[in-house]
Design an enzyme around this catalytic site. Structure first.
Site, PDB file in Angstrom:
ATOM      1  N   LYS A  45      22.163 -45.424  68.777  1.00  0.00           N
ATOM      2  CA  LYS A  45      23.203 -45.072  69.757  1.00  0.00           C
ATOM      3  C   LYS A  45      22.969 -45.950  70.983  1.00  0.00           C
ATOM      4  CE  LYS A  45      24.498 -40.364  68.700  1.00  0.00           C
ATOM      5  NZ  LYS A  45      24.145 -40.564  67.291  1.00  0.00           N
TER       6      LYS A  45
ATOM      7  N   ASP B 266      25.775 -46.695  65.889  1.00  0.00           N
ATOM      8  CA  ASP B 266      26.609 -45.493  65.879  1.00  0.00           C
ATOM      9  C   ASP B 266      27.777 -45.713  66.839  1.00  0.00           C
ATOM     10  OD1 ASP B 266      24.907 -44.160  64.178  1.00  0.00           O
ATOM     11  OD2 ASP B 266      24.006 -42.887  65.709  1.00  0.00           O
ATOM     12  N   MET B 267      28.855 -44.952  66.659  1.00  0.00           N
ATOM     13  CA  MET B 267      29.947 -45.020  67.626  1.00  0.00           C
ATOM     14  C   MET B 267      29.992 -43.698  68.383  1.00  0.00           C
ATOM     15  SD  MET B 267      31.966 -47.242  68.787  1.00  0.00           S
ATOM     16  CE  MET B 267      32.499 -48.520  67.665  1.00  0.00           C
TER      17      MET B 267
ATOM     18  N   GLN C 199      35.378 -44.715  63.886  1.00  0.00           N
ATOM     19  CA  GLN C 199      35.832 -43.318  63.800  1.00  0.00           C
ATOM     20  C   GLN C 199      37.320 -43.275  63.459  1.00  0.00           C
ATOM     21  OE1 GLN C 199      34.647 -43.261  67.781  1.00  0.00           O
ATOM     22  NE2 GLN C 199      32.976 -41.778  67.516  1.00  0.00           N
TER      23      GLN C 199
ATOM     24  N   ARG D  70      30.654 -48.578  58.701  1.00  0.00           N
ATOM     25  CA  ARG D  70      30.508 -47.174  58.297  1.00  0.00           C
ATOM     26  C   ARG D  70      31.736 -46.405  58.801  1.00  0.00           C
ATOM     27  NH1 ARG D  70      26.152 -44.399  61.627  1.00  0.00           N
ATOM     28  NH2 ARG D  70      24.696 -45.242  60.117  1.00  0.00           N
TER      29      ARG D  70
ATOM     30  N   LYS E  45      34.805 -39.706  60.192  1.00  0.00           N
ATOM     31  CA  LYS E  45      35.994 -39.061  60.763  1.00  0.00           C
ATOM     32  C   LYS E  45      35.943 -39.108  62.287  1.00  0.00           C
ATOM     33  CE  LYS E  45      37.034 -35.888  56.970  1.00  0.00           C
ATOM     34  NZ  LYS E  45      37.333 -34.505  56.564  1.00  0.00           N
ATOM     35  N   GLY E  46      34.754 -38.882  62.862  1.00  0.00           N
ATOM     36  CA  GLY E  46      34.609 -38.857  64.322  1.00  0.00           C
ATOM     37  C   GLY E  46      34.144 -37.479  64.763  1.00  0.00           C
ATOM     38  N   ALA E  47      33.146 -37.444  65.661  1.00  0.00           N
ATOM     39  CA  ALA E  47      32.482 -36.177  65.974  1.00  0.00           C
ATOM     40  C   ALA E  47      32.566 -35.770  67.446  1.00  0.00           C
ATOM     41  CB  ALA E  47      31.016 -36.274  65.569  1.00  0.00           C
TER      42      ALA E  47
ATOM     43  N   ARG F  19      26.793 -30.873  67.598  1.00  0.00           N
ATOM     44  CA  ARG F  19      27.916 -31.499  66.884  1.00  0.00           C
ATOM     45  C   ARG F  19      27.942 -31.043  65.431  1.00  0.00           C
ATOM     46  NH1 ARG F  19      26.470 -35.768  70.093  1.00  0.00           N
ATOM     47  NH2 ARG F  19      25.361 -36.889  68.472  1.00  0.00           N
ATOM     48  N   ARG F  20      26.758 -30.845  64.833  1.00  0.00           N
ATOM     49  CA  ARG F  20      26.727 -30.369  63.430  1.00  0.00           C
ATOM     50  C   ARG F  20      27.237 -28.930  63.354  1.00  0.00           C
ATOM     51  NH1 ARG F  20      25.567 -35.046  63.739  1.00  0.00           N
ATOM     52  NH2 ARG F  20      27.808 -35.000  63.523  1.00  0.00           N
TER      53      ARG F  20
HETATM   54  P1  FDA Z   1      34.541 -32.503  57.115  1.00  0.00           P
HETATM   55  O1  FDA Z   1      33.977 -32.141  58.455  1.00  0.00           O
HETATM   56  O2  FDA Z   1      35.967 -32.208  56.854  1.00  0.00           O
HETATM   57  O3  FDA Z   1      33.636 -31.849  56.019  1.00  0.00           O
HETATM   58  C1  FDA Z   1      33.936 -31.852  54.634  1.00  0.00           C
HETATM   59  C2  FDA Z   1      32.997 -30.867  53.956  1.00  0.00           C
HETATM   60  O4  FDA Z   1      31.648 -31.330  54.080  1.00  0.00           O
HETATM   61  C3  FDA Z   1      32.988 -29.483  54.600  1.00  0.00           C
HETATM   62  O5  FDA Z   1      33.971 -28.665  54.077  1.00  0.00           O
HETATM   63  C4  FDA Z   1      31.581 -29.024  54.275  1.00  0.00           C
HETATM   64  O6  FDA Z   1      31.540 -28.563  52.939  1.00  0.00           O
HETATM   65  C5  FDA Z   1      30.775 -30.260  54.372  1.00  0.00           C
HETATM   66  N1  FDA Z   1      30.225 -30.466  55.749  1.00  0.00           N
HETATM   67  C6  FDA Z   1      30.655 -31.341  56.674  1.00  0.00           C
HETATM   68  N2  FDA Z   1      29.890 -31.278  57.796  1.00  0.00           N
HETATM   69  C7  FDA Z   1      28.985 -30.328  57.561  1.00  0.00           C
HETATM   70  C8  FDA Z   1      27.906 -29.801  58.331  1.00  0.00           C
HETATM   71  N3  FDA Z   1      27.636 -30.229  59.563  1.00  0.00           N
HETATM   72  N4  FDA Z   1      27.164 -28.829  57.768  1.00  0.00           N
HETATM   73  C9  FDA Z   1      27.421 -28.385  56.520  1.00  0.00           C
HETATM   74  N5  FDA Z   1      28.431 -28.840  55.743  1.00  0.00           N
HETATM   75  C10 FDA Z   1      29.190 -29.800  56.254  1.00  0.00           C
HETATM   76  N6  FDA Z   1      30.444 -39.493  63.990  1.00  0.00           N
HETATM   77  C11 FDA Z   1      30.667 -40.251  65.080  1.00  0.00           C
HETATM   78  O7  FDA Z   1      31.527 -39.934  65.898  1.00  0.00           O
HETATM   79  N7  FDA Z   1      29.954 -41.410  65.273  1.00  0.00           N
HETATM   80  C12 FDA Z   1      29.015 -41.843  64.378  1.00  0.00           C
HETATM   81  O8  FDA Z   1      28.396 -42.891  64.585  1.00  0.00           O
HETATM   82  C13 FDA Z   1      28.759 -41.034  63.232  1.00  0.00           C
HETATM   83  N8  FDA Z   1      27.829 -41.396  62.307  1.00  0.00           N
HETATM   84  C14 FDA Z   1      27.752 -40.702  61.122  1.00  0.00           C
HETATM   85  C15 FDA Z   1      26.928 -41.168  60.103  1.00  0.00           C
HETATM   86  C16 FDA Z   1      26.942 -40.539  58.867  1.00  0.00           C
HETATM   87  C17 FDA Z   1      26.079 -41.080  57.763  1.00  0.00           C
HETATM   88  C18 FDA Z   1      27.773 -39.406  58.643  1.00  0.00           C
HETATM   89  C19 FDA Z   1      27.827 -38.738  57.308  1.00  0.00           C
HETATM   90  C20 FDA Z   1      28.541 -38.915  59.667  1.00  0.00           C
HETATM   91  C21 FDA Z   1      28.535 -39.531  60.915  1.00  0.00           C
HETATM   92  N9  FDA Z   1      29.324 -39.053  61.956  1.00  0.00           N
HETATM   93  C22 FDA Z   1      29.514 -39.846  63.067  1.00  0.00           C
HETATM   94  C23 FDA Z   1      29.906 -37.684  61.894  1.00  0.00           C
HETATM   95  C24 FDA Z   1      31.334 -37.696  61.377  1.00  0.00           C
HETATM   96  O9  FDA Z   1      32.197 -38.234  62.350  1.00  0.00           O
HETATM   97  C25 FDA Z   1      31.807 -36.272  61.019  1.00  0.00           C
HETATM   98  O10 FDA Z   1      31.772 -35.482  62.172  1.00  0.00           O
HETATM   99  C26 FDA Z   1      30.985 -35.579  59.946  1.00  0.00           C
HETATM  100  O11 FDA Z   1      30.619 -36.476  58.933  1.00  0.00           O
HETATM  101  C27 FDA Z   1      31.813 -34.445  59.286  1.00  0.00           C
HETATM  102  O12 FDA Z   1      32.953 -34.973  58.698  1.00  0.00           O
HETATM  103  P2  FDA Z   1      33.199 -35.077  57.109  1.00  0.00           P
HETATM  104  O13 FDA Z   1      33.783 -36.417  56.854  1.00  0.00           O
HETATM  105  O14 FDA Z   1      31.972 -34.772  56.374  1.00  0.00           O
HETATM  106  O15 FDA Z   1      34.361 -34.057  56.819  1.00  0.00           O
END
Ligand code: FDA
Length: 305
Positions: free
Chosen positions: A98, A132-133, A161, A182, A185-187, A286-287
């Site tokens: 980051k 990371d973004m 993102q 990478r 979706k965006g967090a 965020r998680r």
């Molecule tokens: P979604 O949130 O819709 O989840 C789909 C399904 O996955 C859920 O229904 C559940 O079953 C499971 N799931 C998802 N998250 C979970 C959790 N926390 N606990 C338990 N189950 C869960 N964001 C960002 O803004 N900048 C970044 O640099 C990064 N880097 C990054 C690296 C990697 C390797 C990953 C996997 C993710 C990121 N993210 C990120 C986070 C990303 O933006 C996003 O918030 C999460 O991946 C959750 O989105 P999903 O695509 O998993 O879909």
């Protein structure tokens, strides 16, 4: 709604003190964070490797405006990479950085220099760095730093993102030979002026970005736990003639472990994002925000059940 409250809480000092100070919090944090020290994260990496998974390691920490703290973060990455060097894991163990934690908000040049030092340490391991973004105000600066780093370390990657309106254009610009992107979706909590707000709109934007990356010449890193998007990425990889080594999946430590192992068992490269360190609060919140069920899990643990 709950997600928005948790994202707001992730920036609150008061909530941070209350949550971090609660003894049972640690138990829940352990699900998402691989430990506080280098030996702990090293053990976690070896366990994941034994299960056929690759890793990208994140030394936890968020924005700092303190030059000393920025330098300390860079040093921590370098020490980690030196510790991992004898394991000869090569590209199976990269790191995620980051830029705000290495001084981006203070001085872009300082963040670039620290990122460069980390890239050099990663390159000495035969590995690489992915940036990371963070929130949308940092995207231009992060992409400028990426361009500089890639001159010397062309395998440096970046997260894009899908929720940001600008990201399709960014994907187009980054879908070139040798580029590692990478897609997430965006967090972060972003305003409606810059980002899609509904889940459906974010998912559709993810597919549009994914199509651009899969059709392009770079190396897409499909970072999601969403089964629907994983299926779509398989279809797109097929359509654009990509074989399994031409893209990879990425998921977070402690999230859908069974799915990670199943994809790896089917011959995909699956990289787990492994956070470690004591500054876990922002990452942890965020998680929780991503999934209401995690909050229930948290509350049950706090209740001792
Ligand atoms: P979604 O949130 O819709 O989840 C789909 C399904 O996955 C859920 O229904 C559940 O079953 C499971 N799931 C998802 N998250 C979970 C959790 N926390 N606990 C338990 N189950 C869960 N964001 C960002 O803004 N900048 C970044 O640099 C990064 N880097 C990054 C690296 C990697 C390797 C990953 C996997 C993710 C990121 N993210 C990120 C986070 C990303 O933006 C996003 O918030 C999460 O991946 C959750 O989105 P999903 O695509 O998993 O879909």
């Amino acid at each position: 709604m709950l997600g928005q409250v948790l994202l707001a809480a992730s920036g609150s000092r008061l909530v941070r003190r209350a949550v971090s100070g609660f003894p049972l919090t640690r138990k829940v944090v352990d699900r998402f964070v691989a430990g506080e020290s280098v030996p702990e994260v090293r053990d976690a990496i070896l366990r994941l490797r034994a299960a056929g998974l690759s890793v990208t390691v994140d030394h936890l920490g968020e924005e700092t405006r303190d030059a000393g703290a920025a330098a300390a973060t860079a040093k921590a990455y370098i020490a980690l990479l030196e510790e991992l060097r004898p394991l000869r894991l090569g590209t199976a163990a990269e790191v995620s950085v980051k830029l705000s934690a290495v001084g981006q908000a203070l001085d872009e040049g300082m963040a670039l220099e620290h990122a460069r030092e980390i890239c050099a340490a990663a390159a000495a391991n035969g590995s690489a760095v992915t940036l990371d973004m963070e929130d949308h105000t940092t995207v231009d600066s992060t992409l400028r730093i990426l361009r500089e780093l890639r001159r010397e370390y062309p395998s440096t990657g970046v997260a894009i993102q899908a929720y940001l309106f600008r990201s399709e254009d960014d994907c187009r610009a980054l879908a070139h030979e040798g580029s590692r992107v990478r897609l997430v979706k965006g967090a972060y909590r972003e305003p409606a002026s810059v980002a899609h707000q509904s889940r459906a709109a974010v998912d559709k934007a993810y597919v549009r970005c994914l199509r651009i990356l899969m059709a392009g010449k770079g190396y897409p890193m499909v970072a999601t736990h969403d089964d629907r998007l994983i299926s779509i990425s398989e279809l797109l990889a097929d359509r654009y003639g990509r074989s399994r080594g031409d893209y990879e999946y990425q998921m977070l430590y402690g999230v859908r472990t069974d799915r990670q192992e199943a994809l790896a068992g089917a011959g995909h490269t699956v990289r787990v994002y492994v956070p470690y360190g004591d500054d876990w609060y922002g990452y942890f919140m965020r998680r929780l925000a991503e999934r209401p069920a995690n909050v229930a899990f948290f509350l049950r643990a706090l209740g001792g059940k």
